[in-house]
Design a protein around this motif. Structure first.
Motif, PDB file in Angstrom:
ATOM      1  N   MET A 130     -24.928  23.653  37.490  1.00  0.00           N
ATOM      2  CA  MET A 130     -26.509  23.919  38.099  1.00  0.00           C
ATOM      3  C   MET A 130     -26.784  23.445  39.062  1.00  0.00           C
ATOM      4  O   MET A 130     -26.805  22.103  39.580  1.00  0.00           O
ATOM      5  CB  MET A 130     -27.399  22.377  36.678  1.00  0.00           C
ATOM      6  CG  MET A 130     -26.824  23.533  35.641  1.00  0.00           C
ATOM      7  SD  MET A 130     -27.788  23.034  34.034  1.00  0.00           S
ATOM      8  CE  MET A 130     -28.853  24.138  34.244  1.00  0.00           C
ATOM      9  N   GLN A 131     -28.014  23.843  39.906  1.00  0.00           N
ATOM     10  CA  GLN A 131     -28.651  23.375  40.615  1.00  0.00           C
ATOM     11  C   GLN A 131     -29.975  23.085  40.819  1.00  0.00           C
ATOM     12  O   GLN A 131     -30.788  23.311  39.729  1.00  0.00           O
ATOM     13  CB  GLN A 131     -28.642  24.270  41.802  1.00  0.00           C
ATOM     14  CG  GLN A 131     -27.533  25.105  42.226  1.00  0.00           C
ATOM     15  CD  GLN A 131     -27.484  26.505  43.349  1.00  0.00           C
ATOM     16  OE1 GLN A 131     -28.700  27.660  42.539  1.00  0.00           O
ATOM     17  NE2 GLN A 131     -27.232  26.584  44.462  1.00  0.00           N
ATOM     18  N   GLY A 132     -30.553  21.833  41.285  1.00  0.00           N
ATOM     19  CA  GLY A 132     -31.593  21.714  40.913  1.00  0.00           C
ATOM     20  C   GLY A 132     -32.464  21.013  42.370  1.00  0.00           C
ATOM     21  O   GLY A 132     -32.536  21.331  43.584  1.00  0.00           O
ATOM     22  N   VAL A 133     -34.413  20.778  42.056  1.00  0.00           N
ATOM     23  CA  VAL A 133     -35.012  20.379  43.337  1.00  0.00           C
ATOM     24  C   VAL A 133     -35.523  18.970  43.086  1.00  0.00           C
ATOM     25  O   VAL A 133     -36.484  18.896  40.876  1.00  0.00           O
ATOM     26  CB  VAL A 133     -36.159  21.412  43.225  1.00  0.00           C
ATOM     27  CG1 VAL A 133     -36.504  22.219  41.362  1.00  0.00           C
ATOM     28  CG2 VAL A 133     -37.131  21.234  44.511  1.00  0.00           C
ATOM     29  N   TYR A 134     -35.744  17.844  43.789  1.00  0.00           N
ATOM     30  CA  TYR A 134     -36.928  17.131  42.815  1.00  0.00           C
ATOM     31  C   TYR A 134     -38.153  17.384  42.816  1.00  0.00           C
ATOM     32  O   TYR A 134     -38.574  18.150  43.827  1.00  0.00           O
ATOM     33  CB  TYR A 134     -36.338  15.603  43.994  1.00  0.00           C
ATOM     34  CG  TYR A 134     -35.407  14.856  43.775  1.00  0.00           C
ATOM     35  CD1 TYR A 134     -34.987  14.462  42.241  1.00  0.00           C
ATOM     36  CD2 TYR A 134     -33.932  15.002  44.506  1.00  0.00           C
ATOM     37  CE1 TYR A 134     -34.425  14.232  42.366  1.00  0.00           C
ATOM     38  CE2 TYR A 134     -33.394  14.188  44.881  1.00  0.00           C
ATOM     39  CZ  TYR A 134     -32.616  13.793  43.346  1.00  0.00           C
ATOM     40  OH  TYR A 134     -31.823  13.272  43.335  1.00  0.00           O
ATOM     41  N   HIS A 307     -29.654  27.360  37.035  1.00  0.00           N
ATOM     42  CA  HIS A 307     -28.190  27.805  36.934  1.00  0.00           C
ATOM     43  C   HIS A 307     -28.218  28.472  38.590  1.00  0.00           C
ATOM     44  O   HIS A 307     -27.012  28.966  39.447  1.00  0.00           O
ATOM     45  CB  HIS A 307     -27.848  28.760  36.107  1.00  0.00           C
ATOM     46  CG  HIS A 307     -27.332  28.033  34.958  1.00  0.00           C
ATOM     47  ND1 HIS A 307     -26.409  27.647  34.958  1.00  0.00           N
ATOM     48  CD2 HIS A 307     -27.616  28.279  33.793  1.00  0.00           C
ATOM     49  CE1 HIS A 307     -26.139  26.750  33.707  1.00  0.00           C
ATOM     50  NE2 HIS A 307     -27.204  27.179  32.937  1.00  0.00           N
ATOM     51  N   ASP A 308     -29.412  28.675  39.439  1.00  0.00           N
ATOM     52  CA  ASP A 308     -29.443  29.673  40.462  1.00  0.00           C
ATOM     53  C   ASP A 308     -31.390  29.163  40.757  1.00  0.00           C
ATOM     54  O   ASP A 308     -31.932  29.920  40.079  1.00  0.00           O
ATOM     55  CB  ASP A 308     -29.202  31.446  39.900  1.00  0.00           C
ATOM     56  CG  ASP A 308     -29.139  32.545  41.084  1.00  0.00           C
ATOM     57  OD1 ASP A 308     -29.106  31.471  42.523  1.00  0.00           O
ATOM     58  OD2 ASP A 308     -29.153  33.290  41.489  1.00  0.00           O
ATOM     59  N   ARG A 309     -31.215  29.131  41.737  1.00  0.00           N
ATOM     60  CA  ARG A 309     -32.099  28.442  42.673  1.00  0.00           C
ATOM     61  C   ARG A 309     -32.837  29.536  43.028  1.00  0.00           C
ATOM     62  O   ARG A 309     -34.106  29.709  43.575  1.00  0.00           O
ATOM     63  CB  ARG A 309     -32.058  27.699  43.058  1.00  0.00           C
ATOM     64  CG  ARG A 309     -32.004  25.842  42.697  1.00  0.00           C
ATOM     65  CD  ARG A 309     -32.218  24.433  44.059  1.00  0.00           C
ATOM     66  NE  ARG A 309     -30.812  24.421  45.591  1.00  0.00           N
ATOM     67  CZ  ARG A 309     -30.279  23.137  45.559  1.00  0.00           C
ATOM     68  NH1 ARG A 309     -30.560  22.782  45.140  1.00  0.00           N
ATOM     69  NH2 ARG A 309     -29.155  24.368  46.761  1.00  0.00           N
ATOM     70  N   GLU A 310     -32.276  31.113  43.552  1.00  0.00           N
ATOM     71  CA  GLU A 310     -33.017  32.152  44.056  1.00  0.00           C
ATOM     72  C   GLU A 310     -34.009  32.201  42.912  1.00  0.00           C
ATOM     73  O   GLU A 310     -34.845  32.788  43.626  1.00  0.00           O
ATOM     74  CB  GLU A 310     -31.860  32.984  44.187  1.00  0.00           C
ATOM     75  CG  GLU A 310     -30.990  32.613  45.648  1.00  0.00           C
ATOM     76  CD  GLU A 310     -31.999  32.489  46.628  1.00  0.00           C
ATOM     77  OE1 GLU A 310     -32.732  33.264  46.652  1.00  0.00           O
ATOM     78  OE2 GLU A 310     -31.869  31.267  47.696  1.00  0.00           O
ATOM     79  N   LEU A 311     -33.652  31.804  41.702  1.00  0.00           N
ATOM     80  CA  LEU A 311     -35.037  32.276  40.748  1.00  0.00           C
ATOM     81  C   LEU A 311     -36.614  31.326  40.830  1.00  0.00           C
ATOM     82  O   LEU A 311     -37.235  32.265  40.819  1.00  0.00           O
ATOM     83  CB  LEU A 311     -34.516  32.204  39.521  1.00  0.00           C
ATOM     84  CG  LEU A 311     -35.586  32.340  38.110  1.00  0.00           C
ATOM     85  CD1 LEU A 311     -36.404  33.986  37.869  1.00  0.00           C
ATOM     86  CD2 LEU A 311     -35.039  32.035  36.939  1.00  0.00           C
ATOM     87  N   LEU A 312     -35.817  30.269  41.322  1.00  0.00           N
ATOM     88  CA  LEU A 312     -36.634  29.502  42.001  1.00  0.00           C
ATOM     89  C   LEU A 312     -38.189  30.163  42.865  1.00  0.00           C
ATOM     90  O   LEU A 312     -39.071  29.841  43.084  1.00  0.00           O
ATOM     91  CB  LEU A 312     -36.228  27.537  42.264  1.00  0.00           C
ATOM     92  CG  LEU A 312     -35.672  27.052  40.709  1.00  0.00           C
ATOM     93  CD1 LEU A 312     -35.904  25.393  41.823  1.00  0.00           C
ATOM     94  CD2 LEU A 312     -37.070  26.918  39.716  1.00  0.00           C
TER      95      LEU A 312
END
Length: 483
Positions: A130-134, A307-312
């Motif tokens: 999984m990929q994150g963002v603070y 799972h995919d930061r492109e969605l974010l």
């Protein structure tokens, strides 16, 4: 004449003076800020300064009047809510970032640690790839996760909600024990707070799966779009962990986004004695955790994982801005070779959430993990969980103490009881206020099964066994006096 430029080069000296003041504060022998003998309000409430008094004078006042009258949150005996004082390394890392990298962007060491620390936490908490963002805290972290859920749900029916808005009613399913930031996120995202459907819990505070299925089926029959299911990996009230595997399976069966709120409790997975309770975490579409809670970061550090930061990016991307778009090197340019940190913004976290300007939070998490490692953090989780469990064992020897809900993590809910006292809620409310005003042991309260409970929550790095023993002795002493 005092000028800002005149102070250049004094940082080491000034931080030394501030550090000495903070060391004195962390002896925790001072009176509370609201003690009747205190007069800092009159010292600080002055007219708007027309002429500056200089940095040395301001620093003296900062140490003597502001720091000395700070918050009780960092005290070892503070067990209210789920917040704590930062560890020393977190304080140092925060200070370093505020000077050396005021923003998390551009190709610097701080930008690299933003991503590395997110990867470390994903590995540490069994989140896989999984990929994150603070972000600033659980409120925003949950908002980002619900924004991803909204984007996913509407894209499935051919609509871009971030660009064109929401076109039909939706439901977010969350237990009656879920954090209220879920309702706020629904309101901010234009879904409406009433889109959050409260699902009943069992007597341990865990979501009832049968009630979840019933709510989903009812919405499908009424053409309401099921958008997300929110499960708790450690509720704020009691630390309960929902049946993640069963809920995740239902989410997959119905094609609904599965979000796990682990703001407080996710680090509990490091305690191998209870790690099995987190089974099903691998089914989650999004997960949040707040390093400024159990990990001991400075307040203002949370993370959202998907799972995919492109969605974010599709959910939160900004429209182009002239002053930004042409500043960095563009892919395909003849000169597109990085030779300066300003040649590239680095990972575009500003497109993965709601913040453009943001401090470097990853360096804080990196420093904390680097300092004591996974082993040290695991020992802390075990120690705190043991402290909550100690209350249960302790209460077995004292009929004046009643456990209202045995702990799952590091929260224990109990109360003082006495025969002949008709209003035990009022007794425990009075006991709690006396505890707090003694300024030594400071739990919060909550309601469990309709009854007022004392609710110590052990998350601070400074919490040790003597604090829980002292708390229980104080409860018995004050309770006997009040009765």
């Amino acid at each position: 004449m005092h000028t800002e430029l005149a102070e250049t080069g004094k940082l080491q000296e000034l931080l030394g003076r501030l550090g000495a003041g903070l060391d004195t504060f962390q002896e925790f022998t001072h009176l509370d800020a609201q003690h009747p003998s205190k007069d800092w309000q009159s010292q600080l409430t002055t007219a708007l300064p027309q002429q500056g008094e200089g940095i040395d004078s301001v620093l003296d006042t900062l140490i003597q009047q502001v720091v000395a009258n700070g918050s009780p949150v960092p005290k070892p005996g503070f067990t209210s809510y789920i917040t704590t004082g930062a560890t020393t390394i977190a304080t140092l890392a925060t200070t370093a970032a505020s000077v050396a990298s005021p923003q998390r962007y551009m190709l610097t060491a701080f930008n690299l640690l933003e991503e590395l620390s997110l990867q470390w936490m994903a590995e540490m908490f069994s989140l896989g790839a999984m990929q994150g963002v603070y972000s600033s805290g659980g409120s925003v972290a949950n908002l980002v996760a619900m924004g991803a859920a909204r984007q996913s749900a509407f894209e499935r029916i051919g609509i871009d909600p971030a660009a064109n808005g929401v076109t039909r009613p939706v439901s977010i399913y969350a237990s009656t024990e879920c954090h209220h930031t879920i309702q706020r996120a629904a309101g901010v995202l234009g879904l409406g707070r009433r889109a959050v459907k409260a699902i009943a819990c069992d007597d341990q505070g865990r979501m009832l799966v049968s009630e979840l299925v019933r709510a989903i089926e009812a919405d499908l029959a009424n053409d309401i779009l099921p958008m997300a299911i929110v499960a708790n990996a450690g509720t704020t009230n009691t630390g309960a962990i929902d049946p993640l595997a069963k809920i995740g399976a239902i989410a997959k069966q119905y094609g609904i986004w599965f979000h796990v709120d682990g703001a407080y409790g996710l680090p509990g997975i490091l305690d191998e004695r209870i790690s099995h309770l987190f089974a099903g975490l691998e089914l989650a579409d999004s997960v949040i955790v707040d390093p400024h809670k159990w990990l001991g970061a400075s307040v203002g550090v949370a993370a959202t994982y998907v799972h995919d930061r492109e969605l974010l990016r599709r959910a939160f991307t900004q429209e182009p801005a002239d002053y930004l778009e042409g500043t960095a090197l563009q892919e395909g340019e003849p000169s597109a070779r990085v030779e300066h940190s300003l040649d590239d913004f680095g990972i575009p976290y500003f497109d993965y959430g709601v913040e453009l300007s943001a401090p470097c939070r990853g360096v804080v998490v990196w420093a904390m993990i680097r300092e004591i490692g996974v082993t040290g953090l695991r020992q802390r989780m075990r120690r705190h969980n043991d402290m909550a469990a100690f209350i249960v064992t302790f209460a077995e020897d004292y009929p004046q103490l009643e456990i209202l809900l045995a702990p799952t993590l590091s929260i224990c809910c109990f109360r003082y009881v006495s025969e002949g006292v008709a209003d035990l809620d009022r007794l425990n409310q009075r006991l709690h206020r006396q505890l707090v005003r003694e300024n030594q042991y400071m739990p919060s309260t909550t309601r469990v099964k309709g009854q007022l409970a004392l609710r110590p929550c052990f998350v601070g790095a400074r919490h040790e066994q003597d604090q829980v023993e002292g708390l229980m002795a104080a409860v018995l002493r004050i309770g006997a006096t009040l009765v």
